[in-house]
Structure formats: C-alpha cells, structure tokens
Scaffold this motif. Structure first.
Motif, mmCIF file in Angstrom:
data_model
loop_
_atom_site.group_PDB
_atom_site.id
_atom_site.type_symbol
_atom_site.label_atom_id
_atom_site.label_comp_id
_atom_site.label_asym_id
_atom_site.label_seq_id
_atom_site.Cartn_x
_atom_site.Cartn_y
_atom_site.Cartn_z
ATOM 1 N N UNK A 18 -22.719 0.271 -5.640
ATOM 2 C CA UNK A 18 -23.129 0.201 -4.237
ATOM 3 C C UNK A 18 -23.307 1.611 -3.694
ATOM 4 N N UNK A 19 -24.368 1.837 -2.891
ATOM 5 C CA UNK A 19 -24.498 3.152 -2.276
ATOM 6 C C UNK A 19 -23.395 3.363 -1.244
ATOM 7 N N UNK A 20 -22.885 4.556 -1.220
ATOM 8 C CA UNK A 20 -21.891 4.954 -0.223
ATOM 9 C C UNK A 20 -22.387 6.241 0.426
ATOM 10 N N UNK A 21 -22.138 6.371 1.700
ATOM 11 C CA UNK A 21 -22.607 7.544 2.435
ATOM 12 C C UNK A 21 -21.738 8.740 2.068
ATOM 13 N N UNK A 22 -22.388 9.863 1.764
ATOM 14 C CA UNK A 22 -21.651 11.084 1.463
ATOM 15 C C UNK A 22 -21.860 12.163 2.514
ATOM 16 N N UNK A 23 -22.927 12.038 3.312
ATOM 17 C CA UNK A 23 -23.215 13.109 4.256
ATOM 18 C C UNK A 23 -24.188 12.621 5.317
ATOM 19 N N UNK A 77 -25.857 1.840 10.871
ATOM 20 C CA UNK A 77 -26.774 1.256 9.891
ATOM 21 C C UNK A 77 -26.123 -0.050 9.443
ATOM 22 N N UNK A 78 -26.785 -1.189 9.685
ATOM 23 C CA UNK A 78 -26.168 -2.476 9.320
ATOM 24 C C UNK A 78 -25.966 -2.620 7.808
ATOM 25 N N UNK A 79 -24.902 -3.325 7.449
ATOM 26 C CA UNK A 79 -24.613 -3.617 6.046
ATOM 27 C C UNK A 79 -25.795 -4.329 5.413
ATOM 28 N N UNK A 80 -26.069 -4.012 4.155
ATOM 29 C CA UNK A 80 -27.114 -4.679 3.409
ATOM 30 C C UNK A 80 -28.487 -4.057 3.552
ATOM 31 N N UNK A 81 -28.684 -3.194 4.536
ATOM 32 C CA UNK A 81 -30.012 -2.600 4.760
ATOM 33 C C UNK A 81 -30.361 -1.526 3.748
ATOM 34 N N UNK A 82 -29.372 -0.864 3.201
ATOM 35 C CA UNK A 82 -29.597 0.174 2.202
ATOM 36 C C UNK A 82 -29.061 -0.355 0.881
ATOM 37 N N UNK A 83 -29.918 -0.352 -0.155
ATOM 38 C CA UNK A 83 -29.500 -0.862 -1.455
ATOM 39 C C UNK A 83 -29.630 0.224 -2.517
ATOM 40 N N UNK A 84 -28.984 -0.018 -3.639
ATOM 41 C CA UNK A 84 -29.143 0.830 -4.812
ATOM 42 C C UNK A 84 -30.587 0.657 -5.284
ATOM 43 N N UNK A 85 -31.328 1.741 -5.427
ATOM 44 C CA UNK A 85 -32.749 1.660 -5.787
ATOM 45 C C UNK A 85 -32.970 1.015 -7.155
ATOM 46 N N UNK A 138 -25.802 -3.464 -2.389
ATOM 47 C CA UNK A 138 -26.195 -2.933 -1.078
ATOM 48 C C UNK A 138 -25.014 -2.245 -0.408
ATOM 49 N N UNK A 139 -25.332 -1.460 0.632
ATOM 50 C CA UNK A 139 -24.303 -0.858 1.482
ATOM 51 C C UNK A 139 -23.403 -2.002 1.938
ATOM 52 N N UNK A 140 -22.130 -1.926 1.599
ATOM 53 C CA UNK A 140 -21.239 -3.072 1.763
ATOM 54 C C UNK A 140 -20.865 -3.359 3.213
ATOM 55 N N UNK A 141 -20.740 -2.336 4.022
ATOM 56 C CA UNK A 141 -20.296 -2.512 5.399
ATOM 57 C C UNK A 141 -21.242 -1.784 6.332
ATOM 58 N N UNK A 142 -21.200 -2.169 7.613
ATOM 59 C CA UNK A 142 -21.926 -1.389 8.601
ATOM 60 C C UNK A 142 -21.434 0.047 8.508
ATOM 61 N N UNK A 143 -22.340 0.999 8.610
ATOM 62 C CA UNK A 143 -21.956 2.408 8.570
ATOM 63 C C UNK A 143 -22.259 3.015 9.927
#
Length: 182
Positions: A61-66, A140-148, A154-159
């Motif tokens: 799952x993508x995770x935000x780093x910055x 950014x709502x959960x699920x909107x960003x996925x692993x390409x 997908x992004x597991x939680x709202x960020x």
C-alpha cells in the motif's frame, strides 16, 4: 509451500505487531515441546503465515512520506505529496480536495482532474493562490491513491495534512540625513 527469508521476517515483524506475537508463540512452542502439541505448532505456524501475508499486502500500500512545501511559503499555489511507491490516482466521484483554514472555511480547492501523478508523487494545483498567513488542512480520501503496479493496494486511510502560508514581508527603506554639527 511457504517460504520467507530472515530479513523479510525482521522487517515485517518491526512493521506489523501480530507477526511478532505469532513468532514469539512459535518460539515458545519450539522451546517447550513437552507442553505443546503438534496442533499447537501447526496453529502457530498458520497464524504466522496468515499475518505475514497480511503484512506483505500492507507493505504494497502507498504510504505518504512527504508533503511539500515543508516550510511556509507565500503565496501557496502547489502542493506535492510523495509516497513510498509509484502511485496512480483513482478519484472516482471525488472532484475536489478543499484546503480548509483555521476557522473551517474553504480557502482554496484542488481539482483532482488537474492533479499530476508522476512516479511516486501527486502534485495538486490550487484553484487560486492563497496568500493569507495561516495553516490550511486538506484530506486525500482513502482509496483514491493506489499502488501503480498493483491497483488493489490503495491508500488505506484518509490522509490529512497541513500546509502553512508564510507571513507577509515588508521592505523597509530609510533615508539617512547627514549629521548636523552643533
């Protein structure tokens, strides 16, 4: 057949607590064979396998780093979010991500259709520059960003993140008069 190398076990157990608990239980079974049955051993092994598979999926799952800008800027026009992996955007019915000011008002909007996805970053352009000093929050709502590479991850939680607009700066000029004797 199930296999995992020692380095992966070490990394997964750091990241995912249930794996660490299952490994401890299996070690207890191995050390105290008189107190445990083959069923106990098999159950502990199955628990490790299941939690490792969950941990492997979580690692994809993508995770935000910055989030940039990291320091206050003036005016705020673009926001870039960096992730741990290459990402893709799946906005669905999400058309806007609002920037909310400290009073809860919408100060600006980022149109998802204009978001630029490149490798592991998503750059948002705000519909209007924000130049009023303060902190602004976006989600950014959960699920909107996925692993390409593997879209099911997908992004597991709202960020939710904050960005800050710098205070206004002023130029001060002064005219110096020559000293007067006297």
């Amino acid at each position: 057949e199930f296999s995992i190398n020692a380095l992966e076990v070490k990394n997964i157990t750091k990241a995912y607590e249930p794996v660490a608990s299952a490994v401890v239980e299996l070690n207890n079974i191995n050390k105290n064979t008189d107190n445990y049955t083959a069923e106990d051993y098999n159950a502990a092994t199955a628990a490790i396998k299941a939690t490792i598979e969950i941990a492997r999926a979580e690692a994809k799952r993508p995770k935000v780093v910055n989030v940039t800008p990291e320091v206050p800027v003036r005016p705020l026009q673009n926001i870039t979010v960096s992730f741990t992996t290459k990402v893709a955007a799946k906005w669905g019915n999400i058309t806007n991500i609002d920037l909310i000011d400290a009073e809860g008002n919408v100060a600006g909007t980022m149109k998802t259709e204009k978001a630029k996805v490149q490798a592991n970053t998503v750059m948002f352009t705000i519909d209007k520059s924000i130049d009023v000093m303060g902190t602004y929050t976006a989600t950014i709502p959960a699920g909107c960003i996925t692993n390409a590479d593997e879209a099911e991850y997908a992004l597991a939680n709202d960020f939710t993140f904050n960005v800050e607009v710098a205070p206004e700066t002023f130029a001060v000029t002064a005219e110096l008069s020559p000293a007067v004797e006297g």
